[in-house]
Design an enzyme around this catalytic site. Structure first.
Site, short mmCIF file in Angstrom:
data_model
loop_
_atom_site.label_atom_id
_atom_site.label_comp_id
_atom_site.label_asym_id
_atom_site.label_seq_id
_atom_site.Cartn_x
_atom_site.Cartn_y
_atom_site.Cartn_z
CE LYS A 9 -3.51 2.37 -1.12
NZ LYS A 9 -4.38 3.39 -0.54
CE1 TYR A 49 -4.87 1.40 4.69
CE2 TYR A 49 -6.23 -0.13 3.43
CZ TYR A 49 -5.24 0.84 3.49
OH TYR A 49 -4.61 1.25 2.34
CG ASN A 112 -4.39 6.61 -2.31
OD1 ASN A 112 -4.26 5.39 -2.40
ND2 ASN A 112 -4.62 7.21 -1.16
CG HIS A 115 -0.05 1.36 2.57
ND1 HIS A 115 -0.73 2.11 3.49
CD2 HIS A 115 0.93 0.70 3.24
CE1 HIS A 115 -0.20 1.91 4.69
NE2 HIS A 115 0.82 1.07 4.57
CD GLU A 126 1.53 -0.31 7.65
OE1 GLU A 126 2.38 -0.14 6.74
OE2 GLU A 126 0.75 0.58 8.02
#
Ligand code: ADP
Length: 137
Positions: A9, A49, A112, A115, A126
């Site tokens: 990310k 998402y 965080n 993913h 995905e």
């Protein structure tokens, strides 16, 4: 063998942690099958998402995930999906144990670091959202 989709990310890229995090996956037996740098947009994020797009914090996720480039990777390993989720730790970095990627490098619930797909079905969906079949080696 399973495949999982991993995204480094924007916080990972901004803090130049991509080498460290890649090394963790490789040293734990994951084989890299595909990798590219991207700037995400609303279309690809809404598909990725889909389960969160009606949540009040979704605009915050979009702001964060479009705030810098990301690296998108496909890894293959035995039990890749559960193994990658274990390596990451829980969504909230503050609750993640030391020794996990989010516990060692994450900031909070949103920032965080990585993913990782949460099931075989999600991984397939995905991976197809980010890669053409011929981009996976
Ligand atoms: P995970 O990434 O652990 O599979 P989710 O699929 O539930 O978790 O959420 C996707 C991403 O959305 C999280 O990694 C995080 O960046 C962000 N997110 C989830 N819940 C929240 C929240 N309550 N507040 C802010 N960001 C959130």
């Amino acid at each position: 063998m399973e495949r999982t989709l991993i995204i480094f990310k924007p916080d990972c890229i901004k803090r130049k942690l991509e080498g460290k995090v890649l090394d963790i996956f490789l040293s734990k037996g994951f084989n890299l099958k595909a990798c590219k740098m991207m700037k995400l947009d609303m279309d690809i994020l809404s598909r990725h998402y889909d389960h969160l797009k009606d949540m009040p914090f979704f605009p915050g996720i979009v702001d964060f995930m479009t705030s810098d480039n990301v690296m998108v990777l496909v890894f293959e390993a035995e039990n890749a999906i559960s193994k990658a989720r274990e390596l990451l730790g829980p969504t909230d970095s503050k609750k993640a144990e030391k020794g996990t990627i989010r516990g060692d490098f994450g900031t909070d619930m949103r920032m965080n670091v990585c993913h990782a797909s949460d099931s075989v079905e999600s991984a397939e969906r995905e991976i197809a959202n980010f890669f053409l079949p011929e981009e996976i080696f």
